[in-house]
Design an enzyme around this catalytic site. Structure first.
Site, PDB file in Angstrom:
ATOM      1  NE  ARG A  43      54.713  29.525  52.423  1.00  0.00           N
ATOM      2  CZ  ARG A  43      55.535  29.138  53.414  1.00  0.00           C
ATOM      3  NH1 ARG A  43      56.198  30.044  54.102  1.00  0.00           N
ATOM      4  NH2 ARG A  43      55.667  27.869  53.701  1.00  0.00           N
ATOM      5  CE1 TYR A  95      40.587  51.155  45.620  1.00  0.00           C
ATOM      6  CE2 TYR A  95      41.472  49.819  47.387  1.00  0.00           C
ATOM      7  CZ  TYR A  95      40.845  49.928  46.165  1.00  0.00           C
ATOM      8  OH  TYR A  95      40.471  48.794  45.503  1.00  0.00           O
ATOM      9  CG  ASP A 159      47.571  54.309  48.233  1.00  0.00           C
ATOM     10  OD1 ASP A 159      48.129  54.300  47.113  1.00  0.00           O
ATOM     11  OD2 ASP A 159      46.598  53.584  48.517  1.00  0.00           O
ATOM     12  CE  LYS A 184      43.879  50.253  40.726  1.00  0.00           C
ATOM     13  NZ  LYS A 184      43.894  50.847  42.051  1.00  0.00           N
TER      14      LYS A 184
HETATM   15  C1  LIG Z   1      43.502  50.241  43.352  1.00  0.00           C
HETATM   16  C2  LIG Z   1      44.002  50.911  44.564  1.00  0.00           C
HETATM   17  C3  LIG Z   1      44.347  50.181  45.703  1.00  0.00           C
HETATM   18  C4  LIG Z   1      44.161  48.669  45.786  1.00  0.00           C
HETATM   19  O1  LIG Z   1      44.959  47.986  44.901  1.00  0.00           O
HETATM   20  P1  LIG Z   1      44.593  46.520  44.296  1.00  0.00           P
HETATM   21  O2  LIG Z   1      45.782  46.233  43.452  1.00  0.00           O
HETATM   22  O3  LIG Z   1      43.330  46.696  43.519  1.00  0.00           O
HETATM   23  O4  LIG Z   1      44.421  45.610  45.441  1.00  0.00           O
HETATM   24  C5  LIG Z   1      44.847  50.860  46.784  1.00  0.00           C
HETATM   25  N1  LIG Z   1      45.010  52.183  46.788  1.00  0.00           N
HETATM   26  C6  LIG Z   1      44.657  52.936  45.717  1.00  0.00           C
HETATM   27  C7  LIG Z   1      44.841  54.417  45.764  1.00  0.00           C
HETATM   28  C8  LIG Z   1      44.150  52.324  44.577  1.00  0.00           C
HETATM   29  O5  LIG Z   1      43.799  53.070  43.541  1.00  0.00           O
END
Ligand SMILES: *Cc1c(COP(=O)(O)O)cnc(C)c1O
Length: 355
Positions: A43, A95, A159, A184
Site C-alpha cells: 500500500r 473537466y 491538468d 486516455k
Molecule cells: C478523464 C479526465 C480526467 C479524469 O480521469 P479518470 O482517469 O477518468 O478518473 C481528469 N481530467 C481530464 C482533463 C480528463 O480528460
C-alpha cells in the site's frame, strides 16, 4: 535514461532490463515483502509503481506519484494542498468532475475560462489550469500564469491529460504540479483507468505519497503495468493520431461549425499552443446541429464509436452535453485513433454526408 534522447527512444527504453532479464517492467503481485529491502507493504510502495513513476517523472521533469484514476490524482492533490477557507481558481470549461469534486469542499471557488480573462490571484492558494481544455480545446499561457500565481504566493497546477507528457511539460514552463488521467492517451488502449501527479517539490511529493498510503485507494500492479506497456508506444500512437487529426481538420474545415484543433495554423489557439506544446495530439472538437445529428453520424460511420474517453487506439466521438458539460447539444469531442488516415477521413466524411 539519457535526457538527450528523443521521446520515442525514451518511452521505449524507460525501463531497461539487463542480460537475462525481461525487456520491460513486469508487474509484481505482492502485498507484503520480506523486510530488509526497499519495500515493506504494497500500500505504501512497490516495484511496479516505481518503474512507472520513474518513467513518467523523468519525462515530466519532476517526482511522480501514481493513482488508480485521474480523479484519484486530482482529488488527492486538492485535499492535500487546500485547507478550509482557501481559494481555488478552476477552469469553467475544464473537466466536469473536477468542478463537481470541489463543489463539495469547504473552499472558495473562482471559475475562469481557459482562454481567460483570469482574475487577480491575490489571496489564492491554488490555480488549477487545464490546457488544452477538455472538451473545448482552448489553450492558456502556462508560463505567464505561473508567474502571476507565484507573485501572489499561489501554487499552479496543470491538468495535462489532453496534452500528455510528450505533448507538454508544464513543470518546465514554471508550473508546480502536473495532474493527469493516464486512462486516455498514455495507457491508450481503452482497457485501464489510471492517473498521476508529478511535482517539482520533493516535500509535496512526500505529502501526496503519504495521502495515498493513508487513503488506501491505490493502483493495482497489473493496471500499473498496463500503463507502462502503453507508454512504450505513446510516441508512435500520437504521431498517427495527430496526422489523422491534421488531415481530418482539413477535410472538415468550412464544412462543420466550431471546428477546433490547436495543431491547425488556423485555430485561434495555435500560436500559443505551438509555443508551449512540444507536439499535438488527435483530439478535435466540432459542432453538429443537434443531438440527433451526432447519433446519425455515429450510426453511419463504420470506424467511429460513441464513447466517453479519448486518446485510445480506436476513433471515438463523444457528445459532451449528455454528461452535463455546459456546451451546445451537438458538440462532439472527436478522438482520432490509429486507423489508416485515408480510411478514417473517408469514413468520417461519408458519415457526415460531406462526400
Ligand atoms: C478523464 C479526465 C480526467 C479524469 O480521469 P479518470 O482517469 O477518468 O478518473 C481528469 N481530467 C481530464 C482533463 C480528463 O480528460
Amino acid at each position: 535514461m539519457n535526457a538527450e534522447f528523443g521521446d520515442g527512444t525514451r518511452v521505449v527504453h524507460a525501463v531497461q532490463g539487463g542480460p537475462g532479464e525481461p525487456f520491460g517492467a513486469q508487474p509484481v503481485f505482492a502485498s507484503a515483502f520480506h523486510l530488509g529491502g526497499a519495500d515493506t507493504y504494497a500500500r505504501s510502495g512497490n516495484p511496479t509503481w516505481r518503474s512507472l513513476e520513474s518513467a513518467l517523472g523523468s519525462l515530466e521533469g519532476g517526482e511522480c506519484v501514481v493513482f488508480p484514476s485521474g480523479m484519484a490524482a486530482i482529488s488527492t492533490l486538492l485535499r492535500t494542498v487546500l485547507s478550509t477557507g482557501d481559494t481555488l481558481v478552476l477552469p469553467s470549461d475544464g473537466y466536469f468532475l473536477s468542478r463537481r469534486f470541489v463543489s463539495g469542499m469547504d473552499v472558495r471557488i473562482v471559475e475562469a475560462p481557459t482562454a481567460g480573462p483570469y482574475p487577480s490571484f491575490e489571496g489564492v492558494r491554488l490555480v488549477l489550469l487545464e490546457t488544452p481544455s477538455n472538451p473545448g480545446l482552448d489553450v492558456c499561457d502556462i508560463a505567464a500564469l505561473a508567474d502571476a500565481a507565484h507573485e501572489a504566493g499561489a501554487l499552479l497546477a496543470v491538468d495535462n491529460t489532453t496534452a500528455t507528457p510528450l505533448g507538454q511539460r508544464p513543470l518546465e514552463l514554471g508550473a508546480d504540479v502536473v495532474v493527469a488521467s493516464d486512462t486516455k492517451a498514455v495507457a491508450g488502449h481503452s482497457d485501464v483507468l489510471f492517473g498521476h501527479v508529478t511535482v517539482a517539490s520533493p516535500e509535496l511529493a512526500t505529502r501526496l505519497r503519504d495521502a495515498r498510503t493513508l487513503n488506501g485507494a491505490i493502483p493495482g500492479p497489473f493496471e500499473t503495468w498496463l500503463v507502462m506497456r502503453g507508454l512504450g508506444t505513446l510516441d508512435l500512437r500520437l504521431e498517427r493520431q495527430a496526422k489523422n487529426a491534421a488531415v481530418l481538420y482539413e477535410a472538415l474545415s468550412g464544412r462543420v461549425e466550431g471546428l477546433r484543433w490547436p495543431g491547425a495554423e488556423r485555430d485561434p489557439a495555435h500560436l500559443l499552443a505551438a509555443r508551449q506544446m512540444r507536439r499535438f495530439n488527435g483530439v478535435l472538437t466540432f459542432e453538429l446541429p443537434d443531438a440527433e445529428a451526432v447519433e446519425e453520424f455515429v450510426e453511419r460511420s463504420e470506424l467511429v464509436s460513441a464513447a466517453t474517453s479519448f486518446g485510445g487506439l480506436h476513433s471515438t466521438a463523444d457528445r459532451r452535453a449528455q454528461w452535463g458539460d455546459p456546451v451546445p447539444e451537438g458538440l462532439v469531442r472527436f478522438s482520432c485513433g490509429c486507423e489508416d488516415t485515408a480510411d478514417l477521413v473517408s469514413d468520417v466524411s461519408q458519415a457526415l454526408g460531406l462526400d
